[in-house]
Design a protein around this motif. Structure first.
Motif, mmCIF file in Angstrom:
data_model
loop_
_atom_site.group_PDB
_atom_site.id
_atom_site.type_symbol
_atom_site.label_atom_id
_atom_site.label_comp_id
_atom_site.label_asym_id
_atom_site.label_seq_id
_atom_site.Cartn_x
_atom_site.Cartn_y
_atom_site.Cartn_z
ATOM 1 N N ILE A 170 10.831 0.902 8.308
ATOM 2 C CA ILE A 170 9.488 0.848 8.907
ATOM 3 C C ILE A 170 9.294 -0.481 9.637
ATOM 4 O O ILE A 170 8.746 -0.522 10.743
ATOM 5 C CB ILE A 170 8.411 1.049 7.836
ATOM 6 C CG1 ILE A 170 8.580 2.427 7.161
ATOM 7 C CG2 ILE A 170 7.017 0.926 8.439
ATOM 8 C CD1 ILE A 170 7.682 2.640 5.965
ATOM 9 N N ARG A 171 9.743 -1.581 9.032
ATOM 10 C CA ARG A 171 9.628 -2.888 9.697
ATOM 11 C C ARG A 171 10.367 -2.876 11.029
ATOM 12 O O ARG A 171 9.915 -3.476 12.018
ATOM 13 C CB ARG A 171 10.198 -3.985 8.799
ATOM 14 C CG ARG A 171 9.362 -4.280 7.563
ATOM 15 C CD ARG A 171 9.865 -5.522 6.845
ATOM 16 N NE ARG A 171 9.275 -5.644 5.530
ATOM 17 C CZ ARG A 171 9.849 -5.229 4.409
ATOM 18 N NH1 ARG A 171 11.053 -4.674 4.456
ATOM 19 N NH2 ARG A 171 9.240 -5.361 3.255
ATOM 20 N N ASN A 172 11.497 -2.223 11.050
ATOM 21 C CA ASN A 172 12.255 -2.130 12.298
ATOM 22 C C ASN A 172 11.448 -1.402 13.374
ATOM 23 O O ASN A 172 11.504 -1.766 14.558
ATOM 24 C CB ASN A 172 13.580 -1.421 12.049
ATOM 25 C CG ASN A 172 14.449 -1.371 13.281
ATOM 26 O OD1 ASN A 172 14.746 -2.400 13.887
ATOM 27 N ND2 ASN A 172 14.877 -0.176 13.675
ATOM 28 N N LEU A 173 10.677 -0.386 12.963
ATOM 29 C CA LEU A 173 9.826 0.322 13.919
ATOM 30 C C LEU A 173 8.787 -0.619 14.534
ATOM 31 O O LEU A 173 8.498 -0.548 15.731
ATOM 32 C CB LEU A 173 9.101 1.494 13.238
ATOM 33 C CG LEU A 173 9.869 2.791 12.999
ATOM 34 C CD1 LEU A 173 8.921 3.861 12.501
ATOM 35 C CD2 LEU A 173 10.566 3.264 14.255
ATOM 36 N N PHE A 174 8.222 -1.506 13.705
ATOM 37 C CA PHE A 174 7.213 -2.440 14.196
ATOM 38 C C PHE A 174 7.773 -3.338 15.298
ATOM 39 O O PHE A 174 7.043 -3.772 16.183
ATOM 40 C CB PHE A 174 6.695 -3.312 13.044
ATOM 41 C CG PHE A 174 5.580 -2.705 12.256
ATOM 42 C CD1 PHE A 174 4.259 -2.951 12.588
ATOM 43 C CD2 PHE A 174 5.842 -1.876 11.176
ATOM 44 C CE1 PHE A 174 3.216 -2.396 11.855
ATOM 45 C CE2 PHE A 174 4.814 -1.321 10.442
ATOM 46 C CZ PHE A 174 3.491 -1.566 10.785
ATOM 47 N N SER A 175 9.065 -3.607 15.235
ATOM 48 C CA SER A 175 9.673 -4.525 16.199
ATOM 49 C C SER A 175 10.110 -3.842 17.488
ATOM 50 O O SER A 175 10.491 -4.511 18.437
ATOM 51 C CB SER A 175 10.890 -5.208 15.562
ATOM 52 O OG SER A 175 11.918 -4.257 15.270
ATOM 53 N N LEU A 176 10.044 -2.507 17.515
ATOM 54 C CA LEU A 176 10.519 -1.775 18.685
ATOM 55 C C LEU A 176 9.370 -1.446 19.631
ATOM 56 O O LEU A 176 8.234 -1.249 19.198
ATOM 57 C CB LEU A 176 11.190 -0.466 18.239
ATOM 58 C CG LEU A 176 12.487 -0.585 17.439
ATOM 59 C CD1 LEU A 176 12.949 0.805 17.003
ATOM 60 C CD2 LEU A 176 13.571 -1.266 18.243
ATOM 61 N N VAL A 224 0.827 -1.211 0.000
ATOM 62 C CA VAL A 224 0.000 0.000 0.000
ATOM 63 C C VAL A 224 0.862 1.263 0.000
ATOM 64 O O VAL A 224 0.617 2.195 -0.783
ATOM 65 C CB VAL A 224 -0.938 0.010 1.227
ATOM 66 C CG1 VAL A 224 -1.694 1.330 1.317
ATOM 67 C CG2 VAL A 224 -1.903 -1.168 1.157
ATOM 68 N N LEU A 225 1.866 1.296 0.875
ATOM 69 C CA LEU A 225 2.682 2.502 1.019
ATOM 70 C C LEU A 225 3.811 2.488 -0.004
ATOM 71 O O LEU A 225 4.607 1.540 -0.038
ATOM 72 C CB LEU A 225 3.255 2.582 2.436
ATOM 73 C CG LEU A 225 2.205 2.578 3.559
ATOM 74 C CD1 LEU A 225 2.889 2.682 4.915
ATOM 75 C CD2 LEU A 225 1.213 3.710 3.373
ATOM 76 N N PRO A 226 3.924 3.528 -0.824
ATOM 77 C CA PRO A 226 4.866 3.534 -1.949
ATOM 78 C C PRO A 226 6.283 3.953 -1.551
ATOM 79 O O PRO A 226 6.797 4.981 -1.985
ATOM 80 C CB PRO A 226 4.237 4.553 -2.913
ATOM 81 C CG PRO A 226 3.573 5.540 -1.998
ATOM 82 C CD PRO A 226 3.085 4.746 -0.813
ATOM 83 N N PHE A 227 6.908 3.143 -0.695
ATOM 84 C CA PHE A 227 8.268 3.451 -0.266
ATOM 85 C C PHE A 227 9.245 2.444 -0.849
ATOM 86 O O PHE A 227 8.889 1.291 -1.122
ATOM 87 C CB PHE A 227 8.371 3.435 1.262
ATOM 88 C CG PHE A 227 7.543 4.490 1.937
ATOM 89 C CD1 PHE A 227 7.780 5.834 1.702
ATOM 90 C CD2 PHE A 227 6.516 4.141 2.788
ATOM 91 C CE1 PHE A 227 7.004 6.809 2.310
ATOM 92 C CE2 PHE A 227 5.737 5.105 3.413
ATOM 93 C CZ PHE A 227 5.988 6.445 3.165
ATOM 94 N N ALA A 228 10.484 2.892 -1.002
ATOM 95 C CA ALA A 228 11.522 2.006 -1.503
ATOM 96 C C ALA A 228 11.808 0.906 -0.478
ATOM 97 O O ALA A 228 11.480 1.031 0.704
ATOM 98 C CB ALA A 228 12.801 2.797 -1.790
ATOM 99 N N GLU A 229 12.429 -0.180 -0.927
ATOM 100 C CA GLU A 229 12.690 -1.325 -0.057
ATOM 101 C C GLU A 229 13.522 -0.929 1.161
ATOM 102 O O GLU A 229 13.283 -1.414 2.274
ATOM 103 C CB GLU A 229 13.412 -2.422 -0.856
ATOM 104 C CG GLU A 229 13.647 -3.706 -0.067
ATOM 105 C CD GLU A 229 12.348 -4.366 0.374
ATOM 106 O OE1 GLU A 229 12.343 -4.956 1.469
ATOM 107 O OE2 GLU A 229 11.360 -4.283 -0.376
ATOM 108 N N GLN A 230 14.471 -0.037 0.957
ATOM 109 C CA GLN A 230 15.311 0.405 2.071
ATOM 110 C C GLN A 230 14.471 1.107 3.145
ATOM 111 O O GLN A 230 14.649 0.870 4.351
ATOM 112 C CB GLN A 230 16.410 1.340 1.566
ATOM 113 C CG GLN A 230 17.358 1.820 2.652
ATOM 114 C CD GLN A 230 18.441 2.728 2.102
ATOM 115 O OE1 GLN A 230 18.488 3.025 0.911
ATOM 116 N NE2 GLN A 230 19.339 3.174 2.967
ATOM 117 N N ASP A 231 13.534 1.943 2.717
ATOM 118 C CA ASP A 231 12.671 2.636 3.674
ATOM 119 C C ASP A 231 11.678 1.669 4.318
ATOM 120 O O ASP A 231 11.332 1.822 5.494
ATOM 121 C CB ASP A 231 11.923 3.784 2.985
ATOM 122 C CG ASP A 231 12.844 4.954 2.664
ATOM 123 O OD1 ASP A 231 13.864 5.110 3.353
ATOM 124 O OD2 ASP A 231 12.529 5.713 1.726
#
Length: 560
Positions: A188-194, A177-184
């Motif tokens: 974001i995934r890292n934020l989910f884990s914090l 859904v969110l149009p971000f590059a793989e690096q970004d």
């Protein structure tokens, strides 16, 4: 009958005549709301119906569940008393009645629980609707992500921003859904884990499918209703970014930085002289950015695609200055082993910047004047005249009128190079530009040093703004680079600045304070300001330590 009367549970009885009228009320009448014969007459409609059946053909009739006038449940026995010729109405809170009561209470509880649940669900649904309404009204790009990573809600603003309807989004993984590059997306995934307390806002740049660039600030929060659910807030600051870019274009011009009135005038002059091909004299103190102005003129002119040659005339060797400017022929002098063109030829069709032109010897000034007027030069050791088409930009940190009066500079050359003139104000006269310059230099120095520094403390910025900057912009840049090297935290502190700047700021501040004081008071204040540091106090006062000690002895201050 005896068995019933012998039990300890609540029992009441009414003696009724053959017409159904109560004659006597006894037992636990109050339990059933039958406090008197008057109340006994007001029994349930079912009993009224019973009385209407009298006389009964049978000697006994049992109604297992009867609701009394006060709401209690009873088991009713109607028994014929043959001896007295009347009837006895026995009201019993028996096992059937108690079981019914329990079932009724259970049913009532279930009904109450069901109603409470319905109200709670209605409230939750209303809260959901209210939350969604709030998200929509706030014009936020908001998405709710379930524990499996799929989007369960997208705000109206988010739909508009993504240019997709909710039906096309709900149920998809947020990565789709969110149009971000793989690096970004990895960030974001890292934020989910914090844990929530360790998450920081992310600043992201991306591009939608139609090719529109955007700048986003992403904030990830836990859903207070469900710890496994996450709420993503996206703040679109593309417009702010564009405004900042426009502001940068206004405060930056071809590498020059400034928003003060003086610099706006300089920017205007640069554009005006760039439109013509006249020679320009750029005046300004050392470090004020004269070469930057020259480059700005060149890159704004029609010669921008041709060479730009900068020469520091103060650094030219006296014995070789002719050769360096105009070139030489092989064998023209010892060491001339090949033909060599000078900077005039190297800058042909382009721009030649002669910095510190006042340092050129008078005899060479004559040849420069001829090159300007005739547009031709001759190499050392040959007679061939070479045509050159070059624009001259000259710069000086001296008063050339004064140099003409002293005989150090030719007046005709001065008039020739001063067809147009740009004067760069010293940094001390445009204090409003200091914070802007400091921030730009901080970013550059931080990137070079590999440090992330957010800014300056209020005290450090105060010192920067109060300093007189004799070295102008160059000195400020060097001071910021020094501070970045010394800084150990996220903010530049006053102690990180070069000592000559922080101390001169204190001296400047104290000097204004001491100006109207007598000698003894000046010494006392200087000692107070330096916390009794004699060396620093002497420096503030502009005297030696030996002289300070004599004054201390003179005024009886040495013991304090």
């Amino acid at each position: 009958m005896d068995q019933i009367l012998s039990e300890s549970r609540p029992i009441a009885f009414l003696r009724i005549d053959p017409e159904g009228l109560p004659l006597h009320c006894g037992g636990d009448c109050r339990h059933f709301g039958l406090d008197s014969l008057r109340e006994a007459i007001r029994v349930d409609d079912q009993l009224d119906f019973l009385f209407g059946l009298l006389p009964l053909p049978d000697e006994r009739l049992v109604l297992p569940l009867v609701r009394m006038a006060n709401g209690s449940i009873a088991e009713v026995h109607l028994v014929r008393d043959d001896a007295a010729g009347d009837w006895i109405l026995l009201i019993d809170a028996g096992a059937h009645a108690r079981e019914h009561l329990r079932m009724q209470q259970y049913a009532d509880d279930l009904n109450l629980l069901r109603k409470q649940q319905e109200r709670l669900l209605a409230r939750i649904e209303k809260n959901n609707q209210d939350l969604q309404t709030i998200f929509n009204q706030m014009r936020l790009i908001t998405a709710i992500v379930e524990g499996d990573g799929r989007v369960s809600f997208i705000s109206e603003t988010g739909q508009q921003w993504l240019q997709r309807d909710a039906a096309q989004i709900i149920g998809l993984p947020w990565e789709e859904v969110l149009p971000f590059a793989e690096q970004d997306q990895d960030r974001i995934r890292n934020l989910f884990s914090l844990p929530a307390g360790q998450r920081e806002k992310l600043h992201l740049h991306g591009q939608t499918e139609p090719g529109r660039h955007f700048w986003i600030e992403l904030d990830l929060q836990d859903d207070p209703r469900d710890a496994n659910r996450k709420i993503i807030h996206l703040y679109d600051w593309t417009e702010i970014h564009d405004l900042r870019r426009q502001l940068d274009e206004k405060v930056r011009f071809q590498g020059l930085i400034g928003k003060s009135k003086q610099m706006e005038q300089v920017f205007d002059l640069i554009q005006e002289v760039a439109a013509v091909d006249s020679t320009v004299l750029i005046e300004g103190e050392t470090g004020s950015g004269k070469e930057l102005v020259a480059r700005a003129i060149h890159h704004s002119s029609l010669r921008k695609d041709k060479p730009f040659i900068a020469v520091n005339c103060a650094g030219l060797v006296d014995s070789l200055i002719d050769s360096q400017l105009f070139g030489h022929k092989k064998g023209a002098f010892t060491g001339a082993i090949t033909d060599q063109m000078g900077v005039f030829e190297a800058a042909d069709q382009g721009t030649l910047f002669l910095d510190e032109i006042s340092d050129i010897p008078p005899n060479v000034q004559t040849r420069i004047l001829r090159a300007l007027e005739q547009r031709e030069i001759t190499r050392i050791g040959e007679t061939k005249i070479r045509q050159v088409n070059v624009r001259i930009l000259a710069a000086t940190n001296k008063d050339l009128n004064l140099e003409v009066e002293k005989g150090n500079f030719r007046s005709d050359l001065l008039y020739r190079i001063r067809v147009a003139r740009i004067t760069i104000p010293p940094l001390r006269d445009r204090g409003s530009d200091i914070p802007l310059l400091a921030d730009v230099f901080l970013k550059d120095a931080g990137a070079s040093a590999g440090k992330e520094i957010d800014g300056f403390s209020s005290e450090a910025m105060r010192i920067l703004c109060e300093h007189q900057w004799p070295g102008n912009v160059r000195e400020l840049r060097n001071a910021i680079e020094y501070a970045v090297i010394c800084c150990k935290g996220p903010v530049i502190q006053a102690r990180n600045l070069p000592p000559e700047i922080s101390e001169s700021s204190v001296h400047h501040k104290v000097d204004g304070l001491l100006r109207d004081l007598d000698e003894k008071e000046r010494i006392i204040v200087a000692l107070q300001k330096t916390r009794d540091n004699r060396k620093a106090a002497a420096k503030l006062l502009g005297i030696s330590r030996a002289t300070l000690y004599r004054y201390l002895e003179k005024y009886g201050l040495s013991a304090k």
